[in-house]
Design a protein around this motif. Structure first.
Motif, PDB file in Angstrom:
ATOM      1  N   VAL A 156     -48.933 -14.039  45.939  1.00 44.71           N
ATOM      2  CA  VAL A 156     -50.257 -14.526  45.569  1.00 44.71           C
ATOM      3  C   VAL A 156     -51.266 -13.385  45.612  1.00 44.71           C
ATOM      4  O   VAL A 156     -51.400 -12.700  46.629  1.00 44.71           O
ATOM      5  CB  VAL A 156     -50.690 -15.680  46.500  1.00 44.71           C
ATOM      6  N   ALA A 157     -51.937 -13.169  44.480  1.00 41.68           N
ATOM      7  CA  ALA A 157     -52.980 -12.132  44.369  1.00 41.68           C
ATOM      8  C   ALA A 157     -52.458 -10.765  44.810  1.00 41.68           C
ATOM      9  O   ALA A 157     -53.157 -10.004  45.480  1.00 41.68           O
ATOM     10  CB  ALA A 157     -54.227 -12.526  45.171  1.00 41.68           C
ATOM     11  N   LEU A 158     -51.230 -10.451  44.434  1.00 45.86           N
ATOM     12  CA  LEU A 158     -50.599  -9.196  44.852  1.00 45.86           C
ATOM     13  C   LEU A 158     -50.255  -8.277  43.697  1.00 45.86           C
ATOM     14  O   LEU A 158     -50.564  -7.076  43.735  1.00 45.86           O
ATOM     15  CB  LEU A 158     -49.325  -9.503  45.648  1.00 45.86           C
ATOM     16  N   LEU A 159     -49.592  -8.804  42.662  1.00 49.59           N
ATOM     17  CA  LEU A 159     -49.017  -7.936  41.633  1.00 49.59           C
ATOM     18  C   LEU A 159     -50.058  -7.241  40.769  1.00 49.59           C
ATOM     19  O   LEU A 159     -49.741  -6.254  40.094  1.00 49.59           O
ATOM     20  CB  LEU A 159     -48.025  -8.718  40.772  1.00 49.59           C
ATOM     21  N   HIS A 160     -51.299  -7.715  40.774  1.00 48.76           N
ATOM     22  CA  HIS A 160     -52.319  -6.969  40.024  1.00 48.76           C
ATOM     23  C   HIS A 160     -52.710  -5.674  40.744  1.00 48.76           C
ATOM     24  O   HIS A 160     -53.521  -4.914  40.227  1.00 48.76           O
ATOM     25  CB  HIS A 160     -53.554  -7.825  39.704  1.00 48.76           C
ATOM     26  N   PHE A 161     -52.120  -5.422  41.916  1.00 51.22           N
ATOM     27  CA  PHE A 161     -52.277  -4.126  42.583  1.00 51.22           C
ATOM     28  C   PHE A 161     -51.045  -3.244  42.418  1.00 51.22           C
ATOM     29  O   PHE A 161     -50.933  -2.202  43.066  1.00 51.22           O
ATOM     30  CB  PHE A 161     -52.580  -4.327  44.069  1.00 51.22           C
ATOM     31  N   VAL A 162     -50.117  -3.670  41.568  1.00 50.10           N
ATOM     32  CA  VAL A 162     -48.900  -2.902  41.304  1.00 50.10           C
ATOM     33  C   VAL A 162     -48.844  -2.596  39.807  1.00 50.10           C
ATOM     34  O   VAL A 162     -48.823  -3.505  38.984  1.00 50.10           O
ATOM     35  CB  VAL A 162     -47.640  -3.677  41.738  1.00 50.10           C
ATOM     36  N   SER A 163     -48.794  -1.328  39.467  1.00 45.75           N
ATOM     37  CA  SER A 163     -48.863  -0.911  38.070  1.00 45.75           C
ATOM     38  C   SER A 163     -47.523  -1.089  37.361  1.00 45.75           C
ATOM     39  O   SER A 163     -46.477  -1.248  37.987  1.00 45.75           O
ATOM     40  CB  SER A 163     -49.284   0.560  37.980  1.00 45.75           C
ATOM     41  N   ASP A 164     -47.569  -1.012  36.039  1.00 44.87           N
ATOM     42  CA  ASP A 164     -46.330  -1.017  35.263  1.00 44.87           C
ATOM     43  C   ASP A 164     -45.500   0.221  35.591  1.00 44.87           C
ATOM     44  O   ASP A 164     -44.266   0.172  35.583  1.00 44.87           O
ATOM     45  CB  ASP A 164     -46.642  -1.052  33.766  1.00 44.87           C
ATOM     46  N   GLU A 165     -46.182   1.329  35.897  1.00 41.35           N
ATOM     47  CA  GLU A 165     -45.467   2.560  36.254  1.00 41.35           C
ATOM     48  C   GLU A 165     -44.659   2.372  37.539  1.00 41.35           C
ATOM     49  O   GLU A 165     -43.604   2.989  37.727  1.00 41.35           O
ATOM     50  CB  GLU A 165     -46.462   3.722  36.431  1.00 41.35           C
ATOM     51  N   ASP A 166     -45.149   1.519  38.428  1.00 36.62           N
ATOM     52  CA  ASP A 166     -44.413   1.202  39.660  1.00 36.62           C
ATOM     53  C   ASP A 166     -43.390   0.092  39.436  1.00 36.62           C
ATOM     54  O   ASP A 166     -42.740  -0.344  40.396  1.00 36.62           O
ATOM     55  CB  ASP A 166     -45.379   0.790  40.771  1.00 36.62           C
ATOM     56  N   GLY A 167     -43.262  -0.367  38.181  1.00 38.24           N
ATOM     57  CA  GLY A 167     -42.221  -1.327  37.842  1.00 38.24           C
ATOM     58  C   GLY A 167     -42.454  -2.720  38.385  1.00 38.24           C
ATOM     59  O   GLY A 167     -41.545  -3.328  38.972  1.00 38.24           O
ATOM     60  N   ALA A 168     -43.662  -3.259  38.197  1.00 34.02           N
ATOM     61  CA  ALA A 168     -44.009  -4.559  38.773  1.00 34.02           C
ATOM     62  C   ALA A 168     -43.010  -5.647  38.385  1.00 34.02           C
ATOM     63  O   ALA A 168     -42.539  -6.408  39.240  1.00 34.02           O
ATOM     64  CB  ALA A 168     -45.425  -4.958  38.341  1.00 34.02           C
ATOM     65  N   HIS A 169     -42.664  -5.747  37.090  1.00 36.07           N
ATOM     66  CA  HIS A 169     -41.744  -6.797  36.658  1.00 36.07           C
ATOM     67  C   HIS A 169     -40.340  -6.591  37.239  1.00 36.07           C
ATOM     68  O   HIS A 169     -39.678  -7.557  37.641  1.00 36.07           O
ATOM     69  CB  HIS A 169     -41.688  -6.863  35.127  1.00 36.07           C
ATOM     70  N   ASP A 170     -39.913  -5.334  37.327  1.00 38.83           N
ATOM     71  CA  ASP A 170     -38.595  -5.050  37.900  1.00 38.83           C
ATOM     72  C   ASP A 170     -38.552  -5.399  39.391  1.00 38.83           C
ATOM     73  O   ASP A 170     -37.531  -5.873  39.891  1.00 38.83           O
ATOM     74  CB  ASP A 170     -38.236  -3.573  37.718  1.00 38.83           C
ATOM     75  N   LEU A 171     -39.655  -5.173  40.106  1.00 39.87           N
ATOM     76  CA  LEU A 171     -39.707  -5.500  41.525  1.00 39.87           C
ATOM     77  C   LEU A 171     -39.525  -7.003  41.744  1.00 39.87           C
ATOM     78  O   LEU A 171     -38.792  -7.424  42.643  1.00 39.87           O
ATOM     79  CB  LEU A 171     -41.039  -5.040  42.127  1.00 39.87           C
ATOM     80  N   VAL A 172     -40.175  -7.800  40.916  1.00 43.22           N
ATOM     81  CA  VAL A 172     -40.040  -9.251  41.035  1.00 43.22           C
ATOM     82  C   VAL A 172     -38.614  -9.685  40.725  1.00 43.22           C
ATOM     83  O   VAL A 172     -38.027 -10.510  41.444  1.00 43.22           O
ATOM     84  CB  VAL A 172     -41.050  -9.974  40.119  1.00 43.22           C
ATOM     85  N   ARG A 173     -38.041  -9.088  39.681  1.00 38.75           N
ATOM     86  CA  ARG A 173     -36.644  -9.420  39.345  1.00 38.75           C
ATOM     87  C   ARG A 173     -35.693  -9.045  40.475  1.00 38.75           C
ATOM     88  O   ARG A 173     -34.750  -9.791  40.769  1.00 38.75           O
ATOM     89  CB  ARG A 173     -36.243  -8.731  38.037  1.00 38.75           C
ATOM     90  N   ARG A 174     -35.949  -7.900  41.112  1.00 38.80           N
ATOM     91  CA  ARG A 174     -35.087  -7.477  42.214  1.00 38.80           C
ATOM     92  C   ARG A 174     -35.181  -8.458  43.381  1.00 38.80           C
ATOM     93  O   ARG A 174     -34.160  -8.832  43.975  1.00 38.80           O
ATOM     94  CB  ARG A 174     -35.486  -6.065  42.681  1.00 38.80           C
ATOM     95  N   LEU A 175     -36.370  -8.881  43.720  1.00 36.02           N
ATOM     96  CA  LEU A 175     -36.538  -9.833  44.815  1.00 36.02           C
ATOM     97  C   LEU A 175     -35.869 -11.168  44.483  1.00 36.02           C
ATOM     98  O   LEU A 175     -35.150 -11.740  45.307  1.00 36.02           O
ATOM     99  CB  LEU A 175     -38.027 -10.045  45.103  1.00 36.02           C
ATOM    100  N   LEU A 176     -36.077 -11.642  43.257  1.00 38.86           N
ATOM    101  CA  LEU A 176     -35.494 -12.923  42.864  1.00 38.86           C
ATOM    102  C   LEU A 176     -33.971 -12.861  42.775  1.00 38.86           C
ATOM    103  O   LEU A 176     -33.293 -13.860  43.038  1.00 38.86           O
ATOM    104  CB  LEU A 176     -36.062 -13.364  41.511  1.00 38.86           C
ATOM    105  N   SER A 177     -33.445 -11.689  42.425  1.00 36.79           N
ATOM    106  CA  SER A 177     -31.990 -11.574  42.247  1.00 36.79           C
ATOM    107  C   SER A 177     -31.237 -11.849  43.540  1.00 36.79           C
ATOM    108  O   SER A 177     -30.068 -12.240  43.518  1.00 36.79           O
ATOM    109  CB  SER A 177     -31.630 -10.183  41.713  1.00 36.79           C
ATOM    110  N   ALA A 178     -31.893 -11.644  44.680  1.00 35.91           N
ATOM    111  CA  ALA A 178     -31.238 -11.858  45.973  1.00 35.91           C
ATOM    112  C   ALA A 178     -31.307 -13.318  46.411  1.00 35.91           C
ATOM    113  O   ALA A 178     -30.644 -13.690  47.390  1.00 35.91           O
ATOM    114  CB  ALA A 178     -31.893 -10.977  47.031  1.00 35.91           C
TER     115      ALA A 178
END
Length: 267
Positions: A156-178
């Protein structure tokens, strides 16, 4: 949980968790956080309303999830404790709910005891980690949560502090994959869709202070939920997501809330 000296808190630049605390009227922030917060208010005086709307969304989403059988919650980007906290909402519905909080700001750790006062039947724990290090987040969460059973991942109110360069979408996919089938993703995210000029100015001011603000469009936000089953009403302005599950936030009706929220189930 390991202790950490408060002297490690960096007060030379604003931190989103402490700015959020200032918006909510808290006392756990520093002059640098208040100064940047006041600059944000000059661009949009409704920022404190947005902060309260995000908290209210978290509470309603948690209530909905606990009411639909979810008993485990992983809250990344917890922020400084503000009652009711997520575990209080979840354990009011389900006393046996298990909650892991995670944040990267030492000041949140300094107040983590307030996050650990849960029910005897349930469990609460705090993890000092950054969403940009998902393996550390997951390894810590596994010590409390059973990853063979559904988990609600709250961002909540977190990912807008994570850039595309830091791979925001990939980070979410990694967390969900587990996480197993039946798990849920809970997110809110700020956007420039409704206030492009003010948002551009806010992004520039924060960047100059060393804070990333990656505002995303509705389409970019919806990408976080690809492959998941959105809970009705799908992607919505946060205060319009199941408003019957909580009390309205004063001021939310006065103009647009420039953000989106959604909850979705992993098949």
């Amino acid at each position: 949980m390991t202790g950490q000296d408060r002297t490690e808190i960096d007060t030379s630049k604003p931190h989103p968790a402490r700015m959020y605390d200032w918006y909510l009227g808290g006392k756990d922030n520093y002059p640098v956080d208040e100064a940047m917060g006041r600059q944000m208010l000059t661009l949009d005086p409704r920022v404190p309303v947005m902060a309260r709307v995000n908290r209210a969304f978290m509470q309603r989403a948690t209530r909905w999830l606990a009411g639909h059988g979810i008993r485990q919650f992983l809250d990344v980007g917890t922020g400084i404790p503000t009652e009711p906290n997520l575990h209080q909402v979840a354990q009011e519905v389900a006393p046996d709910a298990r909650v892991v909080y995670c944040d990267n700001d030492p000041i949140v750790l300094a107040h983590a005891a307030a996050l650990l006062r849960g029910t005897p039947e349930g469990a609460t724990e705090y993890l000092q980690a950054d969403v940009r290090d998902p393996d550390t987040v997951l390894d810590g969460a596994r010590k409390v949560l059973d990853f063979d059973l559904p988990v609600a991942l709250s961002l909540v109110a977190l990912l807008h502090f994570v850039s595309d360069e830091d791979g925001a979408h990939d980070l979410v996919r990694r967390l969900l994959s587990a996480l197993p089938s039946g798990s849920h993703l809970v997110m809110t995210h700020a956007t420039a869709d409704f206030t492009p000029d003010e948002s551009r100015a806010a992004t520039e001011k924060l960047r100059a202070a060393g804070v990333t603000l990656a505002l995303r469009s509705r389409e970019e936000f919806a990408r976080f939920f690809e492959g998941l089953e959105l809970v009705e009403p799908g992607v919505a302005v946060p205060h319009l997501w199941h408003p019957e599950l909580g009390e309205p936030v004063a001021g939310q009706e006065d103009g647009v809330i420039p953000g989106y929220g959604a909850v979705a189930r992993k098949p």
